[in-house]
Design an enzyme around this catalytic site. Structure first.
Site, PDB file in Angstrom:
ATOM      1  N   LYS A 193       2.108  -3.406   7.419  1.00  0.00           N
ATOM      2  CA  LYS A 193       2.394  -3.604   5.995  1.00  0.00           C
ATOM      3  C   LYS A 193       3.844  -3.240   5.682  1.00  0.00           C
ATOM      4  O   LYS A 193       4.504  -3.913   4.871  1.00  0.00           O
ATOM      5  CB  LYS A 193       1.440  -2.772   5.141  1.00  0.00           C
ATOM      6  CG  LYS A 193       0.021  -3.300   5.102  1.00  0.00           C
ATOM      7  CD  LYS A 193      -0.079  -4.687   4.475  1.00  0.00           C
ATOM      8  CE  LYS A 193       0.207  -4.690   2.987  1.00  0.00           C
ATOM      9  NZ  LYS A 193       0.025  -6.044   2.400  1.00  0.00           N
ATOM     10  N   TYR A 227      -1.945  -0.447  11.057  1.00  0.00           N
ATOM     11  CA  TYR A 227      -2.101  -1.106   9.761  1.00  0.00           C
ATOM     12  C   TYR A 227      -0.895  -0.854   8.869  1.00  0.00           C
ATOM     13  O   TYR A 227      -0.252  -1.790   8.370  1.00  0.00           O
ATOM     14  CB  TYR A 227      -3.369  -0.633   9.063  1.00  0.00           C
ATOM     15  CG  TYR A 227      -3.350  -0.885   7.569  1.00  0.00           C
ATOM     16  CD1 TYR A 227      -3.262  -2.181   7.073  1.00  0.00           C
ATOM     17  CD2 TYR A 227      -3.382   0.173   6.653  1.00  0.00           C
ATOM     18  CE1 TYR A 227      -3.219  -2.426   5.700  1.00  0.00           C
ATOM     19  CE2 TYR A 227      -3.336  -0.060   5.292  1.00  0.00           C
ATOM     20  CZ  TYR A 227      -3.250  -1.363   4.823  1.00  0.00           C
ATOM     21  OH  TYR A 227      -3.197  -1.595   3.469  1.00  0.00           O
ATOM     22  N   THR A 266       0.817  -1.203   0.000  1.00  0.00           N
ATOM     23  CA  THR A 266       0.000   0.000   0.000  1.00  0.00           C
ATOM     24  C   THR A 266       0.853   1.257   0.000  1.00  0.00           C
ATOM     25  O   THR A 266       2.004   1.229   0.464  1.00  0.00           O
ATOM     26  CB  THR A 266      -0.907   0.013   1.247  1.00  0.00           C
ATOM     27  OG1 THR A 266      -1.545   1.274   1.381  1.00  0.00           O
ATOM     28  CG2 THR A 266      -0.101  -0.231   2.522  1.00  0.00           C
ATOM     29  N   ASP A 267       0.277   2.365  -0.461  1.00  0.00           N
ATOM     30  CA  ASP A 267       0.983   3.639  -0.388  1.00  0.00           C
ATOM     31  C   ASP A 267       1.057   4.172   1.039  1.00  0.00           C
ATOM     32  O   ASP A 267       1.845   5.069   1.348  1.00  0.00           O
ATOM     33  CB  ASP A 267       0.339   4.686  -1.308  1.00  0.00           C
ATOM     34  CG  ASP A 267      -1.129   4.948  -1.011  1.00  0.00           C
ATOM     35  OD1 ASP A 267      -1.691   4.321  -0.095  1.00  0.00           O
ATOM     36  OD2 ASP A 267      -1.736   5.781  -1.724  1.00  0.00           O
ATOM     37  N   GLU A 268       0.264   3.606   1.946  1.00  0.00           N
ATOM     38  CA  GLU A 268       0.246   4.112   3.322  1.00  0.00           C
ATOM     39  C   GLU A 268       1.548   3.873   4.065  1.00  0.00           C
ATOM     40  O   GLU A 268       1.813   4.513   5.088  1.00  0.00           O
ATOM     41  CB  GLU A 268      -0.934   3.518   4.089  1.00  0.00           C
ATOM     42  CG  GLU A 268      -2.278   3.951   3.526  1.00  0.00           C
ATOM     43  CD  GLU A 268      -3.434   3.651   4.450  1.00  0.00           C
ATOM     44  OE1 GLU A 268      -3.273   3.776   5.681  1.00  0.00           O
ATOM     45  OE2 GLU A 268      -4.510   3.285   3.942  1.00  0.00           O
TER      46      GLU A 268
END
Length: 381
Positions: free
Chosen positions: A170, A166, A140-142
């Site tokens: 990741k 979260y 993810t970009d997060e």
């Protein structure tokens, strides 16, 4: 590889199921084993349209079960893992981070350990060559953190700075995948995507929540001032991007996959409201180039509770709520590397993608209404 035998983890979830649909339609000689634990966001019904495909096998199981992974790799002679399985809801990670650590970190470790054993270690012990393989990790970009309105978009060289349990979980999984390549020679690629939207999206997330709440005439909850900015990617474009990474990507590399669609959350909600008003009232300048799934009168009959939509007043349902703790302000993906190296380009514009999404939810009421209400919350990513 001319033919692949894939293990798709999390393949009954939103992005995973759409990927399975895409892959089976575009790689007709490949075999796909879907592994999913069917937790709250996993839904076997997401695979109904490919259930009769002889090239697809579904296995109900947990990625943390390393012995199961080893058995599947050997039994089905799997040479490619596409790893979607993850706990992904930010709000849930704040209130209950344990599941995120277990699935996202330990689950990824379990997959890596099994893949290394079956594809590298055991062949070497038998005096044989390493089995040709690929481990593709979907991220993810997060993991990159947050951006100000003027910061450049995230590139593959952006330092990791996760801000929620979260995204931290990741990020940890991304590092494990990288380490297994550099330490053990496992052939890996990783893709980091922006926010996905489209069919089969679990109704607690922003876009499906807004659509389904309008159809039920419920409030449309907006965190804080609604100015959080996200880059939105139609889910099938994400599948296309992963396909390119698997087929053409360089081993050990990361690739960003984005939609080139930055929108503030409140503006997304207003666009959906506008389109729903048009669908239900039959008015609006943007209707002429699209086929409505149902006439306005048929929509009103099918969704009699959608009073605000029937009156063309969906925006009156907008309700501002207290912002999420540590809410990142902006994400934006720079997919230049993926475009220049692999030829990636999104097919769907936001206008076409959001209409396809709204029409899918209108036409698939049974799918989202039969989800167990106890699994739904009014909070979303």
């Amino acid at each position: 590889m001319t033919q692949r035998n894939l293990l798709v983890t999390g393949g009954a979830g939103f992005i995973g199921a759409n990927f399975v649909h895409y892959w089976l339609a575009n790689h007709k000689n490949d075999n796909v084993v879907v592994l999913d634990a069917l937790t709250y966001a996993g839904n076997k019904a997401n695979l109904d349209i490919v259930a009769d495909n002889a090239n697809m096998t579904f296995v109900h199981g947990d990625i943390c079960d390393t012995n199961l992974i080893e058995t599947l790799l050997k039994e089905y002679k799997l040479d490619t893992i596409v790893h979607f399985a993850a706990e992904s809801h930010v709000d849930r990670s704040i209130t209950g981070p344990d599941a995120f650590i277990e699935t996202n970190i330990l689950g990824t470790y379990s997959l890596l350990k099994a893949a290394k054993k079956v594809w590298i270690d055991e062949p070497k012990e038998r005096g044989e060559n390493v089995i040709p393989h690929r481990f593709h990790h979907v991220s993810t970009d997060e993991v990159y953190g947050t951006l100000s309105p003027t910061n450049p978009a995230f590139t593959e060289e952006t330092a990791y700075a996760p801000n929620s349990p979260y995204s931290a979980s990741k990020a940890a999984s991304d590092h494990l995948v990288r380490a297994y390549h550099h330490t053990y020679g496992l052939e890996v690629t990783t893709s980091n995507c922006s926010n996905n939207y489209g069919p089969y999206h679990f109704p607690e997330k922003l876009i499906p929540l807004i659509i389904t709440n309008i159809l039920h005439d419920k409030p449309l909850p907006i965190y804080g001032d609604g100015q959080q900015i996200r880059d939105w990617l139609y889910v099938e474009d994400h599948a296309r991007g992963i396909d390119l990474v698997i087929e053409k990507g360089r081993i050990g590399e990361n690739y960003n996959i984005g939609g080139h669609n930055e929108w503030a959350n409140i503006d997304i909600v207003k666009v959906v409201c506008k389109l729903m008003n048009e669908y239900f009232t039959g008015s609006g300048s943007s209707l002429s180039s699209f086929d409505l799934p149902l006439s306005p009168s048929a929509l009103k009959e099918k969704f009699p509770q959608a009073i605000a939509a029937s009156e063309g007043k969906c925006e009156e349902l907008i309700t501002y709520v207290t912002d999420r703790a540590g809410h990142d302000r902006r994400y934006a993906i720079d997919a230049t590397k993926t475009k220049s190296e692999l030829g990636y380009k999104p097919v769907e514009s936001f206008e076409t993608g959001i209409r396809k999404t709204i029409e899918w939810y209108i036409q698939n009421q049974k799918w989202w209404e039969t989800l167990d209400n106890s699994r739904l919350s009014t909070k979303r990513k």
